[in-house]
Design an enzyme around this catalytic site. Structure first.
Site, PDB file in Angstrom:
ATOM      1  CD  GLU A 163      -3.155  -0.950   2.307  1.00 28.94           C
ATOM      2  OE1 GLU A 163      -3.117  -0.015   3.021  1.00 28.94           O
ATOM      3  OE2 GLU A 163      -3.853  -1.897   2.113  1.00 28.94           O
ATOM      4  CD  GLU A 353      -3.461  -5.705   3.981  1.00 25.96           C
ATOM      5  OE1 GLU A 353      -4.397  -4.791   4.454  1.00 25.96           O
ATOM      6  OE2 GLU A 353      -2.351  -5.510   4.272  1.00 25.96           O
TER       7      GLU A 353
HETATM    8  C1  FCB Z   1      -4.360  -1.788   5.633  1.00 27.47           C
HETATM    9  C2  FCB Z   1      -2.872  -2.176   6.099  1.00 27.47           C
HETATM   10  C3  FCB Z   1      -3.046  -3.404   7.159  1.00 27.47           C
HETATM   11  C4  FCB Z   1      -4.203  -3.038   8.106  1.00 27.47           C
HETATM   12  C5  FCB Z   1      -5.338  -2.885   7.301  1.00 27.47           C
HETATM   13  C6  FCB Z   1      -6.673  -2.994   8.105  1.00 27.47           C
HETATM   14  O1  FCB Z   1      -4.309  -0.734   4.900  1.00 27.47           O
HETATM   15  O2  FCB Z   1      -1.994  -2.741   4.976  1.00 27.47           O
HETATM   16  O3  FCB Z   1      -1.573  -3.234   7.786  1.00 27.47           O
HETATM   17  O4  FCB Z   1      -3.829  -2.067   9.080  1.00 27.47           O
HETATM   18  O5  FCB Z   1      -5.258  -1.910   6.363  1.00 27.47           O
END
Ligand code: FCB
Length: 467
Positions: A163, A353
């Site tokens: 990210e 994620e």
């Molecule tokens: C993302 C991050 C991760 C976690 C999630 C909820 O932005 O990569 O580390 O905090 O959000």
């Protein structure tokens, strides 16, 4: 759920969020140690100092992964543990720790995926300008080479950067994340230097491990104009520039979006590009990591309430929402996956994620009955199945997160874990969603689902079986 056949099932954590032991094993301070020590930076003064104690108790994590029956597990290695300091020499204690974890995953038949940068920049690099300094990208490429050299016999799947949007814009503009700055030009510079570092790191990994698979994890948001009036449509396009295209276009196409100069200004863009060759960012990838959380309704605003994008406002979304007000909008997930598929039909997508932050708690029966997370999982996996049906090559899904963590600007109150962490003791307890995900994974495999309420061996690891 046949549209899910062949998906590799995973979950994820990141080093600073779970390890704790920040002063041990030769680890040096990162920007998150510095930032969390700043009064008022994080609610209640929370930090990753102790976190889920995984550095001391890696077996807890390994047992949780094995109990779920995951195919794959995504973790990050802390740059500050892997090297001793500015000289970039390997730190034997840090490397031994990660080797133990990685070997433990392998012993349990779980394929590790390692993220090289999940936000914990060494403080000594920040002191020299951090992501605003191109030398940080060179240091990162060296670190990537070191990681492959030290861990490459146990790891064949790498994510360069996690990210870069958040690290750039929340780190350097909204100030919500480390290093906590408030300057748009620096944020753009940090975005481009991270992307440059990504390209360099891909080349470093390829040179040393030609058969390894390499990708990057981008958080992509689904943005919808609140109305179809031209000002709101334009505002939505601007949000899409800053949050999505600024990362997708360099990584996949080797160019900046056409409207970059129009938004940031020619001088700012020129300064942000110093020493960066955007064409070299678009190294061929083996997969694109998509982190999906956000669906937003956007409109133009003279005052603006968005912390990062000028002139726009994100409207409160209707229920259902996560604990921190994020829309539960599985259709947005399908759209984002199909958007990537349309850009790069052949490129495998790994959802690196996806998950929901809730104010989870243990009930009087000592269980965490997170029904919202169960519903979320079902809906988002159905959305993933829809995207696959329509041609998106989604090959892996990593639920964020395995366990509750130090959740950055939210500290410990907002929980994303499949496992509840009792932070005072470090004990883990599977939430109802963990039971659900476990059954779902087993159901996708030949042997069918395990009997309800099957137990895990809790004897050695400090795990508590819960329901
Ligand atoms: C993302 C991050 C991760 C976690 C999630 C909820 O932005 O990569 O580390 O905090 O959000």
């Amino acid at each position: 759920m046949s549209a899910l056949a062949g998906v590799r099932w995973g979950s994820a954590t990141a080093a600073y969020q779970v390890e704790g032991a920040v002063d041990e094993g030769g680890r040096t301070p990162s920007i998150w140690d510095t930032f969390t020590a700043r009064p008022g930076a994080i609610p209640r003064g929370d930090s990753g100092e102790i976190a889920a104690r995984i550095y001391h108790h890696p077996a807890v994590l390994l047992d949780a992964v094995a109990w779920l029956g995951l195919d794959t597990y995504r973790l990050s290695v802390a740059w500050t543990r892997m090297v001793t300091g500015p000289d970039g020499r390997p730190n034997p204690e840090g490397i031994a720790y990660y080797r133990r974890v990685l070997q433990g995953l392998r012993d349990r038949g779980v394929t590790p995926v390692v993220t090289l940068y999940h936000w914990d920049l060494p403080q000594w690099l920040q002191d020299a300008g951090g992501w605003a300094n191109l030398a940080t990208a060179d240091a990162f490429a060296e670190f990537a080479a070191l990681a492959v050299g030290e861990l490459g016999d146990l790891v064949s799947e790498w994510i360069t950067v996690n990210e870069p949007f958040c690290a750039a814009f929340h780190g350097h503009l909204s100030g919500l994340h480390a290093p906590g700055l408030h300057d748009e030009a620096t944020a753009l510079r940090a975005a481009l230097v991270q992307l440059h570092a990504h390209g360099e790191a891909v080349r470093a990994v390829r040179r040393l491990a030609p058969t390894a698979r390499v990708g990057v994890s981008l958080n992509l948001s689904d943005l919808e104009a609140a109305t179809d009036n031209p000002a709101d449509l334009a505002a939505t396009r601007v949000a899409d520039l800053v949050e999505n295209r600024l990362f997708l276009d360099p990584a996949l196409r080797g160019r900046l979006p056409d409207d970059t100069v129009g938004y940031f200004g020619a001088d700012v863009v020129e300064a942000a590009l110093r020493g960066v060759d955007v064409t070299r960012i678009a190294e061929p990838l083996d997969f694109l990591g998509v982190n999906y959380y956000e669906h937003n309704l956007v409109r133009a605003s003279r005052v603006g309430n968005d912390l990062v994008v000028r002139g726009i406002e994100k409207l409160p979304v209707p229920e259902p929402r996560s604990g921190n007000g994020v829309a539960v909008n599985p259709a947005g997930f399908t759209r984002v996956l199909l958007r990537v598929a349309a850009l790069e039909p052949e490129l495998p997508i790994w959802v690196t994620e996806n998950g929901i932050g809730l104010w989870d708690y243990l009930g009087p029966d000592a269980r965490c009955n997170d029904v919202e997370r169960i519903a979320y999982l079902d809906q988002y996996l159905a959305a993933l199945a829809t995207a696959r049906d329509q041609g998106a090559r989604v090959e892996a899904y990593f639920h964020w997160s395995l366990m509750d963590t130090f959740e950055w600007s939210y500290g410990y109150q907002l929980r994303y874990g499949l496992f509840y962490v009792d932070f005072p003791t470090g004990r883990l307890l599977p939430k109802q969603s963990a039971h659900h995900y476990r059954r779902l994974i087993a159901g996708q495999r030949a042997g069918g689902p395990p009997a309800d309420g099957s137990t895990m061996d809790i004897s050695s690891a400090g795990l508590s079986a819960g329901a």
